[in-house]
Design an enzyme around this catalytic site. Structure first.
Site, PDB file in Angstrom:
ATOM      1  N   ARG A 189      -2.395  -2.084  -3.541  1.00 57.33           N
ATOM      2  CA  ARG A 189      -3.692  -1.324  -3.310  1.00 57.33           C
ATOM      3  C   ARG A 189      -3.343  -0.232  -4.419  1.00 57.33           C
ATOM      4  NH1 ARG A 189      -4.879   3.221   1.116  1.00 57.33           N
ATOM      5  NH2 ARG A 189      -7.083   3.470   0.572  1.00 57.33           N
TER       6      ARG A 189
ATOM      7  N   ASN B  92       0.998  -1.256   0.126  1.00 56.44           N
ATOM      8  CA  ASN B  92      -0.148   0.066   0.079  1.00 56.44           C
ATOM      9  C   ASN B  92       0.972   1.145  -0.086  1.00 56.44           C
ATOM     10  OD1 ASN B  92      -1.759   1.902   0.493  1.00 56.44           O
ATOM     11  ND2 ASN B  92      -2.730   1.059   2.323  1.00 56.44           N
TER      12      ASN B  92
ATOM     13  N   GLU C  21      -8.172  -5.496   4.951  1.00 60.70           N
ATOM     14  CA  GLU C  21      -8.031  -4.982   3.420  1.00 60.70           C
ATOM     15  C   GLU C  21      -6.763  -5.681   2.796  1.00 60.70           C
ATOM     16  OE1 GLU C  21      -8.402  -0.825   5.044  1.00 60.70           O
ATOM     17  OE2 GLU C  21      -9.158  -0.460   3.044  1.00 60.70           O
TER      18      GLU C  21
END
Ligand code: AMP
Length: 400
Positions: A91, A7, A385
């Site tokens: 992500r 991320n 996530e």
């Protein structure tokens, strides 16, 4: 398969290595201040000591090199060589209308993501830099892009259009996109699983309440509305973001305070939300809850106003779906602030919500916090996530 989940922000990079079979996190960490003096990497192998090292990171490629070095370190690493990492899941914040699902990354996908940069100028370029850095260092490892916006692409036109001249939608694609999609998808599916019901049979409202916060309506397994819009500024009152307000406030404030658009946008993004509303007491709900228990006016006002807005969205989405079976709370505040959940549920008597205060006091588990005779079930579902990205990555790589 071991999946590296990345991320990547403009000056930071979070990572997790996940074993897709056991679904356990093998190691995780964070690179901070990339490209800025004083860069630092934090690395924590599962069950091991967390280590922090200040080391130069002039760019993201160096940050990823350090992550890979930490993961393969002969003493504290969790893999012997990079060959053990079967895929990387990235992500990506904005997929525009181009991406309604995750994709295996190739040059064409990179170009299409770049075309979405306009819609998320702070996030997408950083995501692309992270992907490029990884591709450079792991050229033969498959990579997958998982978009924050993808889950919301099933919204109908009446939910995603604004009351603006239609030509702006045609010319600039100005519409509601929504964010936190990976979390809304994971949490709504998990709720159905925990209840032992078919996902496709349920009407679910997910309240993702963290520093950024959004609500979504998931009907029969598809997102039909969500509170964030073209950008993550719309919707709920957040840590420092205003959420919904009269757009005329922008002009009014600009005149009164002698500020330009950029300065006003900075106020709306960084100085508003619960931070601004609490007269700068804090953007952190731990401080606000603490203040509430001490009868601090700023904390009381802020928590009440924040919760009211959440309850209003729940009402709107119950109407949009012609009913609701399950309401889920998730993310930092949703999972850890029983007081906020109580305040929100106080508005939900018309849905037959009966809170079980003992269950509401629990933490860290997938749990129903309503009594067995509550007409609507309210749950706390901790979001994950990274695991959702890892699952998507394995699914796509296995199909390729
Ligand atoms: P997230 O963006 O999901 O990581 O959520 C971060 C926010 O969750 C923090 O800014 C806090 O406001 C809130 N938070 C985290 N832990 C707690 C806690 N124990 N009690 C209340 N709020 C919490």
């Amino acid at each position: 398969m071991k999946v590296l989940v990345i991320n990547c922000g403009s000056s930071s990079l979070k990572f997790q290595l996940i074993d897709s079979v056991s679904e356990q996190c093998l190691a995780k960490g964070l690179c901070e201040r990339i490209g800025i003096e004083g860069s630092m990497i934090t690395y924590a192998p599962a069950g091991g000591e967390k280590e922090k090292k200040v080391t130069p990171m002039p760019d993201h490629t160096e940050a990823i090199r350090l992550v890979l070095e930490a993961l393969t370190n002969p003493v504290t690493g969790v893999v012997k060589s990079l060959v053990e990492i079967g895929a990387v899941g990235h992500r990506v914040v904005h997929g525009g209308e181009k991406f309604a699902a995750s994709v295996v990354i190739d040059d064409e996908v990179m170009a299409a993501v770049e075309e979405c940069n306009d819609l998320a100028p702070l996030h997408n370029p950083a995501n692309l830099i992270g992907i490029n850095a990884c591709r450079k260092l792991m050229p033969s490892t498959p990579m997958v892009g998982v978009f924050d916006t993808a889950f919301h692409q099933t919204m109908p036109e009446e939910a995603y259009l604004y009351g603006l001249p239609y030509e702006y939608y045609k010319k600039y694609k100005i519409r509601r996109y929504g964010f936190h999609g990976t979390s809304h998808s994971y949490v709504s599916k998990r709720a159905a699983e925990v209840l032992g019901k078919k996902y496709e049979d349920l009407k679910i409202i997910v309240c993702h309440l963290g520093n950024g916060a959004s609500v979504s309506a998931v009907k029969n397994g598809k997102c039909v509305d969500t509170s964030m819009g073209l950008t993550p500024l719309e919707g709920l009152i957040m840590g420092t973001r205003s959420g919904d307000m009269d757009p005329a406030i922008i002009e009014f404030l600009a005149h009164k305070e002698g500020k330009n658009i950029d300065e006003i946008m900075n106020v709306l993004n960084k100085k508003s939300g619960v931070l601004g509303l609490s007269d700068n007491l804090s953007s952190d709900f731990r401080d606000l809850e603490d203040g509430y228990h001490k009868n601090n006016d700023n904390a009381v006002r802020t928590l009440k106003t924040f919760s009211y807005r959440v309850a209003k969205y729940i009402g709107a989405y119950a109407a949009a779906m012609n009913g609701v079976d399950v309401i889920c709370f998730t993310a930092g505040v949703g999972e850890n602030a029983p007081l906020v959940r109580t305040f929100v549920c106080e508005y939900l008597g018309y849905l037959g919500v009966k809170l079980d205060q003992e269950a509401n006091g629990k933490r860290g588990e997938d749990i129903a916090i309503t009594t067995s005779d509550s007409t609507t079930t309210v749950m706390v579902i901790p979001t994950n996530e990274e695991l959702a990205i890892a699952r998507e990555t394995v699914r796509l790589v296995s199909q390729a």
